[in-house]
Motif scaffolding. Structure first.
Motif, PDB file in Angstrom:
ATOM      1  N   LEU A 197       0.832  -1.208   0.000  1.00 55.47           N
ATOM      2  CA  LEU A 197       0.000   0.000   0.000  1.00 55.47           C
ATOM      3  C   LEU A 197       0.866   1.258   0.000  1.00 55.47           C
ATOM      4  O   LEU A 197       0.525   2.259  -0.639  1.00 55.47           O
ATOM      5  N   ILE A 198       1.999   1.213   0.717  1.00 57.14           N
ATOM      6  CA  ILE A 198       2.934   2.348   0.722  1.00 57.14           C
ATOM      7  C   ILE A 198       3.474   2.574  -0.685  1.00 57.14           C
ATOM      8  O   ILE A 198       3.586   3.709  -1.162  1.00 57.14           O
ATOM      9  N   SER A 199       3.812   1.483  -1.363  1.00 55.22           N
ATOM     10  CA  SER A 199       4.323   1.589  -2.733  1.00 55.22           C
ATOM     11  C   SER A 199       3.255   2.154  -3.671  1.00 55.22           C
ATOM     12  O   SER A 199       3.556   2.972  -4.543  1.00 55.22           O
ATOM     13  N   TYR A 200       2.015   1.710  -3.475  1.00 57.94           N
ATOM     14  CA  TYR A 200       0.928   2.213  -4.328  1.00 57.94           C
ATOM     15  C   TYR A 200       0.726   3.715  -4.128  1.00 57.94           C
ATOM     16  O   TYR A 200       0.660   4.476  -5.089  1.00 57.94           O
ATOM     17  N   LEU A 404      -6.427  -5.119  -5.681  1.00 58.21           N
ATOM     18  CA  LEU A 404      -5.741  -4.112  -4.874  1.00 58.21           C
ATOM     19  C   LEU A 404      -6.747  -3.136  -4.284  1.00 58.21           C
ATOM     20  O   LEU A 404      -6.663  -2.777  -3.101  1.00 58.21           O
ATOM     21  N   GLN A 405      -7.708  -2.701  -5.098  1.00 54.50           N
ATOM     22  CA  GLN A 405      -8.690  -1.717  -4.621  1.00 54.50           C
ATOM     23  C   GLN A 405      -9.489  -2.242  -3.435  1.00 54.50           C
ATOM     24  O   GLN A 405      -9.703  -1.525  -2.455  1.00 54.50           O
ATOM     25  N   SER A 440      -9.243   8.465  -1.361  1.00 57.35           N
ATOM     26  CA  SER A 440      -9.723   8.791  -2.713  1.00 57.35           C
ATOM     27  C   SER A 440      -8.712   8.374  -3.780  1.00 57.35           C
ATOM     28  O   SER A 440      -9.060   8.240  -4.954  1.00 57.35           O
ATOM     29  N   TRP A 441      -7.462   8.149  -3.379  1.00 53.28           N
ATOM     30  CA  TRP A 441      -6.443   7.719  -4.330  1.00 53.28           C
ATOM     31  C   TRP A 441      -6.621   6.245  -4.720  1.00 53.28           C
ATOM     32  O   TRP A 441      -6.109   5.809  -5.747  1.00 53.28           O
ATOM     33  N   VAL A 442      -7.343   5.499  -3.893  1.00 48.94           N
ATOM     34  CA  VAL A 442      -7.510   4.069  -4.155  1.00 48.94           C
ATOM     35  C   VAL A 442      -8.318   3.849  -5.436  1.00 48.94           C
ATOM     36  O   VAL A 442      -7.946   3.037  -6.289  1.00 48.94           O
ATOM     37  N   SER A 443      -9.389   4.569  -5.593  1.00 46.06           N
ATOM     38  CA  SER A 443     -10.233   4.406  -6.780  1.00 46.06           C
ATOM     39  C   SER A 443      -9.748   5.249  -7.963  1.00 46.06           C
ATOM     40  O   SER A 443     -10.217   5.065  -9.087  1.00 46.06           O
ATOM     41  N   ASP A 444      -8.816   6.163  -7.707  1.00 48.86           N
ATOM     42  CA  ASP A 444      -8.298   7.021  -8.784  1.00 48.86           C
ATOM     43  C   ASP A 444      -6.765   7.010  -8.743  1.00 48.86           C
ATOM     44  O   ASP A 444      -6.140   7.863  -8.115  1.00 48.86           O
TER      45      ASP A 444
END
Length: 529
Positions: A197-200, A404-405, A440-444
């Protein structure tokens, strides 16, 4: 996913008598940055004496290369103060560099050959020569190009009041330091499970200058950009992948995190075990040594882990000796790319997120991790490093395959609870706002740092190096206009002068030859193993 232990602990910690226990988290940051010339080429100048000696200056030193600066902040409970300290150190340094810049991204600047990268020099003392020879070993084992990659290390420790409260809530009455060490190890295991998740979110190296590969073949599906840049369409953090700051030779090292003794034993085994890969390189006994020794790890620092348990060592004490003596004192996060959109390489949003994420990793249940699961965490990280912004990406969570999402949304559900607890303790709303923003970064994926970075390159059709050079010049101007907040020019100049005298003293105090010094150093290691 619900997290029973996490919910219970948050409920207990949120009570009026326990709520303030977490106030007083201590942080420190180590930010690396290459010195470059105004054209973006690697600086060939030695470490400027005006900023002190790298061996003995506690705030401004070097890492692998003479050109790879490292800024180290004193510990602080105020993240804004920590960032101001970094700006002060960078302002002072830039004033001494004349026409040089600080490279604002992780992947190196324009370097045609690794032979251009000068090893860091630490003077003529035995300990200084050992540091340089260790780097010679890194060069000969892994290549200098990999070692020129910059990162940001985030150090954190929780206040004593928090540990005392947590131990009481757990119904334990044994040695407090043992409780602290065990729980820090639990944090580390959970961090490794969800490091992807940190990398994402914060990976910031989806592109690199083609010269970095030095003509080597790669199986990665790179696309070309501009005059010589390469990028992965959905990549996040090449620095953490096979091209970056990893060591495939270390992939079989069984360094585990289920107990402090197990962790130290794994490291010591690697330090004392000969490696077939490095037997051809002369060690310190030879007239022209190419490495310290022929073992899997020359010293403990060679172990490339995205997170480390740490304790401040006494003079002459090795990291593992310090851990066994006093237990885990703080945690070092080594998985952060340099944030190109922050003049300090890391911003307040990242710090606040790490506060919440690491507290979440600490409070939730953390079963022991076997070797197979540890391998699975690495596979998930590799997938996100190379394909993290692909909406179709699947990760392995235990026995199930999950997007991932979906996994990220599950984590953020729990992070929101931790953020609410931390805001109540601090009388603020900053943690909740941070978690809401990053969720909000998860879906975008375009909102992630790597997404924004790549978007900038593609929309402007600029090379990776050209974009970084523009940022370096902009940040240089900003730092020169920055007004000191924590230090001042006179204080930092005095620290530089004191470090020069301190290095001279270290050199004068040597009483044995370099070979005898290393004989003693490694003899102690063998006895302890």
């Amino acid at each position: 996913m619900t997290c029973t232990q996490l919910n219970q602990r948050l409920s207990e910690l949120s009570s009026a008598e326990n709520q303030a226990a977490i106030v007083g988290i201590v942080r420190g940051i180590e930010r690396e940055a290459l010195r470059t010339n105004r054209s973006g080429g690697l600086s060939t100048k030695p470490h400027p004496v005006a900023i002190g000696c790298a061996l003995t200056n506690s705030m401004i030193t070097t890492d692998f290369s003479e050109a790879l600066l490292e800024f180290i902040t004193p510990v602080s409970t105020d993240p804004e103060e920590t960032l101001a300290q970094l700006r002060d150190l960078q302002k002072f340094t830039l004033a001494q560099l004349e026409d040089e810049l600080l490279w604002p991204v992780s992947m190196p600047c324009y370097i045609q050959s690794q032979d251009e990268i000068p090893l860091a020099q630490f003077g003529s003392s035995n300990v200084g020569r050992m540091k340089t020879l260790y780097r010679e070993g890194l060069k000969n084992r892994y290549g200098s190009m990999m070692q020129a990659i910059a990162g940001v290390h985030f150090n954190i420790s929780y206040p004593q009041t928090f540990w005392q409260t947590l131990q009481g809530l757990a119904g334990q009455s044994g040695d407090l330091q043992s409780f602290i060490s065990d729980n820090y190890l639990g944090l580390i295991r959970n961090f490794k499970r969800e490091l992807w998740l940190i990398s994402y979110l914060f990976g910031a190296s989806p592109a690199l200058c083609g010269s970095f590969l030095e003509g080597q073949e790669t199986s990665l599906p790179f696309k070309k950009l501009g005059k010589g840049s390469l990028y992965l369409e959905h990549g996040t953090a090449l620095r953490l992948g096979d091209l970056g700051y990893t060591n495939s030779a270390q992939s079989s090292l069984r360094v585990m995190y289920n107990s402090l003794e197990e962790y130290v034993a794994g490291l010591k085994s690697a330090i004392n075990s000969p490696s077939e890969l490095y037997q051809h390189l002369d060690d310190y006994h030879a007239p022209k040594p190419q490495q310290l020794n022929k073992n899997i790890l020359q010293i403990e620092n060679e172990f490339y882990s995205p997170i480390r348990p740490k304790r401040n060592a006494r003079s002459g004490e090795k990291p593992t000796q310090a851990l066994l003596r006093g237990g885990i004192e703080y945690i070092e996060i080594r998985a952060l790319d340099v944030n190109p959109f922050a003049d300090t390489g890391i911003d307040l949003t990242q710090i606040r997120f790490l506060d919440v994420f690491l507290t979440y990793c600490l409070l939730k249940a953390s079963p022991h991790m076997d070797w197979q699961e540890q391998g699975q965490t690495q596979e998930n990280l590799d997938r996100v490093v190379n394909q993290g912004r692909d909406p179709q990406l699947q990760l392995q969570r235990g026995d199930e395959s999950v997007s991932l999402q979906q996994w990220a949304e599950d984590i953020f559900t729990d992070l929101a609870k931790v953020a609410d607890y931390m805001d109540q303790a601090h009388g603020s709303d900053v943690y909740q706002h941070t978690i809401a923003e990053l969720q909000s970064w998860v879906s975008d994926p375009s909102k992630t740092i790597s997404g924004r970075y790549l978007q900038q390159l593609l929309s402007d059709d600029v090379d990776n190096g050209q974009f970084a050079l523009q940022l370096a010049q902009r940040y240089s101007d900003a730092h020169r206009q920055w007004q000191y907040q924590c230090f001042d020019d006179a204080h930092l100049a005095e620290q530089a002068e004191l470090s020069v005298k301190a290095q001279q003293q270290v050199e004068q105090e040597d009483t044995v030859s370099f070979e005898a010094f290393l004989d003693e150093y490694f003899a102690v290691e063998k006895i302890e193993a």
